[in-house]
Design an enzyme around this catalytic site. Structure first.
Site, PDB file in Angstrom:
ATOM      1  N   GLY A 139      -1.898  12.404   7.540  1.00  0.00           N
ATOM      2  CA  GLY A 139      -0.438  12.447   7.577  1.00  0.00           C
ATOM      3  C   GLY A 139       0.085  11.146   8.153  1.00  0.00           C
ATOM      4  O   GLY A 139      -0.549  10.099   8.018  1.00  0.00           O
ATOM      5  N   CYS A 140       1.211  11.210   8.814  1.00  0.00           N
ATOM      6  CA  CYS A 140       1.809  10.017   9.409  1.00  0.00           C
ATOM      7  C   CYS A 140       0.798   9.324  10.315  1.00  0.00           C
ATOM      8  O   CYS A 140       0.251   9.926  11.233  1.00  0.00           O
ATOM      9  CB  CYS A 140       3.060  10.401  10.198  1.00  0.00           C
ATOM     10  SG  CYS A 140       3.781   9.020  11.098  1.00  0.00           S
ATOM     11  N   PHE A 141       0.563   8.055  10.068  1.00  0.00           N
ATOM     12  CA  PHE A 141      -0.500   7.367  10.808  1.00  0.00           C
ATOM     13  C   PHE A 141      -0.184   7.119  12.270  1.00  0.00           C
ATOM     14  O   PHE A 141      -1.071   6.863  13.065  1.00  0.00           O
ATOM     15  CB  PHE A 141      -0.968   6.100  10.114  1.00  0.00           C
ATOM     16  CG  PHE A 141       0.073   5.096   9.677  1.00  0.00           C
ATOM     17  CD1 PHE A 141       1.332   4.990  10.241  1.00  0.00           C
ATOM     18  CD2 PHE A 141      -0.261   4.201   8.663  1.00  0.00           C
ATOM     19  CE1 PHE A 141       2.246   4.038   9.824  1.00  0.00           C
ATOM     20  CE2 PHE A 141       0.655   3.236   8.233  1.00  0.00           C
ATOM     21  CZ  PHE A 141       1.911   3.159   8.817  1.00  0.00           C
ATOM     22  N   TRP A 142       1.076   7.213  12.667  1.00  0.00           N
ATOM     23  CA  TRP A 142       1.413   7.007  14.083  1.00  0.00           C
ATOM     24  C   TRP A 142       0.708   8.020  14.973  1.00  0.00           C
ATOM     25  O   TRP A 142       0.116   7.676  15.986  1.00  0.00           O
ATOM     26  CB  TRP A 142       2.906   7.130  14.319  1.00  0.00           C
ATOM     27  CG  TRP A 142       3.771   6.125  13.645  1.00  0.00           C
ATOM     28  CD1 TRP A 142       3.415   4.907  13.131  1.00  0.00           C
ATOM     29  CD2 TRP A 142       5.175   6.250  13.414  1.00  0.00           C
ATOM     30  NE1 TRP A 142       4.505   4.284  12.603  1.00  0.00           N
ATOM     31  CE2 TRP A 142       5.603   5.085  12.761  1.00  0.00           C
ATOM     32  CE3 TRP A 142       6.103   7.240  13.699  1.00  0.00           C
ATOM     33  CZ2 TRP A 142       6.918   4.870  12.382  1.00  0.00           C
ATOM     34  CZ3 TRP A 142       7.415   7.036  13.328  1.00  0.00           C
ATOM     35  CH2 TRP A 142       7.823   5.857  12.669  1.00  0.00           C
TER      36      TRP A 142
END
Length: 158
Positions: free
Chosen positions: A9-12
């Site tokens: 998902g969102c890499f952050w």
């Protein structure tokens, strides 16, 4: 040192979570396994580059083995959902394990098999050799460390 690229998902959030794992020496977010060279975030968000948001992980095998690292990763994703994690929707948010060393594949498949027993739906997480990885723009690197109030769908304390 060993290296693997993980997409969840969102890499952050993936980066912030994995950076806290003992034995992980370095993390870097970027774009993996697409067909456009050196894409920008904007290009990846258009969903036509084939890339997924991913996190390159360098880890010390003497401190953490691949099986343990992957079990930590499986814990923060829903591997049965295609092109989505949490509220993030799109092919760039698909889950994936991209390996650099063919010798890692048996361990990866073994952890997937064990994880599959926890679900009634099939696991759709991609498991492929890493074809390419392009680092994301600097403002994405260590984003949640730079922006502690930033959005994250992952429980960083799990």
């Amino acid at each position: 040192m060993k290296e693997i690229v993980l997409a969840g998902g969102c890499f952050w959030g993936v980066e912030a979570y994995l950076a806290r794992v003992e034995g992980v020496v370095e993390t870097e977010v970027g774009y993996a396994n697409g067909h456009v060279e050196n894409p920008s975030y904007e290009q990846v968000c258009r969903r036509d580059t084939g890339h997924t948001e991913a996190c390159r992980v360098i880890y010390d095998e003497g401190v953490i083995d691949l099986e343990t690292l992957l079990n930590r990763f499986w814990k923060i994703i829903d591997p049965t959902v295609l092109n989505r994690q949490g509220p993030d929707i799109g092919s760039q948010y698909r889950t994936g394990i991209y390996f650099l060393n063919e010798g890692d594949l048996p361990v990866i498949l073994q952890t997937k098999e064990i994880q599959q027993m926890k679900y009634t739906k099939p696991i759709v997480t991609e498991i492929e050799p890493l074809r390419c990885f392009y680092p994301a723009e600097e403002y994405h690197q260590k984003y949640l460390k730079k922006n502690p109030g930033g959005y994250c769908h992952i429980d960083l304390n799990s």
